[in-house]
Design an enzyme around this catalytic site. Structure first.
Site, PDB file in Angstrom:
ATOM      1  N   GLY A   1      -5.458   6.359  10.168  1.00 15.27           N
ATOM      2  CA  GLY A   1      -5.776   6.021  11.554  1.00 15.27           C
ATOM      3  C   GLY A   1      -6.969   5.099  11.621  1.00 15.27           C
ATOM      4  O   GLY A   1      -7.929   5.235  10.858  1.00 15.27           O
TER       5      GLY A   1
ATOM      6  N   GLY B   1     -12.015   4.409   5.506  1.00 17.07           N
ATOM      7  CA  GLY B   1     -11.658   3.152   4.849  1.00 17.07           C
ATOM      8  C   GLY B   1     -10.515   2.394   5.482  1.00 17.07           C
ATOM      9  O   GLY B   1     -10.110   1.341   4.980  1.00 17.07           O
ATOM     10  N   CYS B   2      -9.972   2.900   6.617  1.00 14.81           N
ATOM     11  CA  CYS B   2      -8.820   2.234   7.242  1.00 14.81           C
ATOM     12  C   CYS B   2      -9.191   0.859   7.796  1.00 14.81           C
ATOM     13  O   CYS B   2      -8.409  -0.090   7.687  1.00 14.81           O
ATOM     14  CB  CYS B   2      -8.251   3.114   8.354  1.00 14.81           C
ATOM     15  N   THR B   3     -10.386   0.747   8.385  1.00 13.50           N
ATOM     16  CA  THR B   3     -10.817  -0.552   8.923  1.00 13.50           C
ATOM     17  C   THR B   3     -11.027  -1.546   7.794  1.00 13.50           C
ATOM     18  O   THR B   3     -10.579  -2.705   7.866  1.00 13.50           O
ATOM     19  CB  THR B   3     -12.099  -0.390   9.746  1.00 13.50           C
TER      20      THR B   3
ATOM     21  N   SER C   1      -7.567  -2.694   6.467  1.00  8.13           N
ATOM     22  CA  SER C   1      -6.886  -3.632   7.372  1.00  8.13           C
ATOM     23  C   SER C   1      -7.567  -4.989   7.363  1.00  8.13           C
ATOM     24  O   SER C   1      -6.895  -6.038   7.356  1.00  8.13           O
ATOM     25  CB  SER C   1      -6.861  -3.060   8.794  1.00  8.13           C
TER      26      SER C   1
END
Length: 289
Positions: A162, A182-184, A187
């Site tokens: 998410g 770490g999702c940002t 991406s």
């Protein structure tokens, strides 16, 4: 048809649901039809059950409105079995069972957005290499249905737990869940290297179980130039038995990356991912970039 014990508690929805799917074979049939196995012989081969038992269970599921029986050959008559909307509504049940098994049966009970390299769920993801992604569509960030596999030589599907436009939108305790952070960065690394993927003939698609509006806000905030797709209905997760975890009452995909060719065959599976930037480089290498 074998004699079935009637669950007469008419006021208990759990009992009534188990009257339809309480037999373990029936849920495994739902699991495999969600994976794209639709024909009788293929189901029998996958499940290893007798023709008599399979016929009985398929009849039960069709009568209950979980499966529909659709002809694909006239002489002799042959049929495929496909999930109805009622059947697809069972996908979260399957994912919840899988999540419980990964966490409490084969795992140690810890909520994680990743796994150990030698875990059974890692082996399950690695075994996807060579398998075919069934036909399905996910909602893009504008609420339009989209095939997760692009019409390019390769599609990189990076699945993430998410990502949100606002820091205060993350679930409580998010930073303490191993593998969730770490999702940002992931991406944005794909964003910054998108030209290299394009030059290698690969499309990039991000997938999470977030709502499309949440994905759109994040994509706009970070200037992403590739689609984010919502698996909120868990169709992709069920089709490939992708590992999930629960946070704030929502099933979320664990961080993994699949490289899929134009024929929908999985060519590379990266899991677990402990270094997001390294995983992007590995995906680029997999598509020949």
């Amino acid at each position: 048809m074998p004699q079935r014990t009637s669950l007469a508690d008419a006021d208990c929805a759990i009992a009534q649901a188990l009257d339809v799917v309480g037999d373990w074979w029936t849920l495994l049939i739902v699991r495999d039809t969600a994976r794209g196995v639709h024909r009788f012989d293929a189901l029998q081969q996958e499940l290893g059950m007798s023709r008599k038992v399979l016929t009985e269970r398929l009849r039960l599921l069709v009568d209950a409105g979980v499966l529909t029986r659709e002809p694909y050959q006239d002489r002799p008559a042959r049929y495929e079995y496909r999930l109805t909307p009622r059947g697809r509504a069972l996908l979260p049940v399957l994912i919840a069972l899988q999540d419980w098994g990964d966490t409490w049966v084969t795992g140690d009970g810890e909520t994680m957005a990743t796994t150990k390299e030698a875990s059974r769920e890692a082996a399950r993801v690695h075994a996807l290499v060579g398998t075919r992604l069934p036909e399905l569509q996910l909602l893009d960030s504008y609420g339009m249905l989209s095939d997760p596999v692009a019409d390019t030589p390769y599609t990189v599907l990076y699945c993430f737990p998410g990502a949100y436009a606002r820091r205060d939108a993350y679930p409580p305790g998010w930073a303490e869940i191993p593998g969730a952070r770490g999702c940002t960065l992931e991406s944005c690394t794909y964003r910054d290297q998108l030209a290299e993927f394009t030059a290698a003939g690969a499309s990039v698609h991000g997938v999470s179980t977030q709502r499309p509006d949440e994905q759109r806000a994040f994509a706009d905030a970070e200037g992403l130039r590739f689609p984010l797709l919502s698996d909120a209905e868990l169709e992709l997760a069920a089709a490939l038995r992708l590992p999930t975890f629960r946070a704030s009452g929502v099933s979320r995909l664990k961080r993994l990356t699949l490289v899929v060719d134009r024929d929908r065959t999985v060519r590379e599976a990266l899991y677990p991912i402990t270094d997001t930037e390294a995983s992007v480089r590995a995906a680029l290498t997999a598509v020949g970039g």
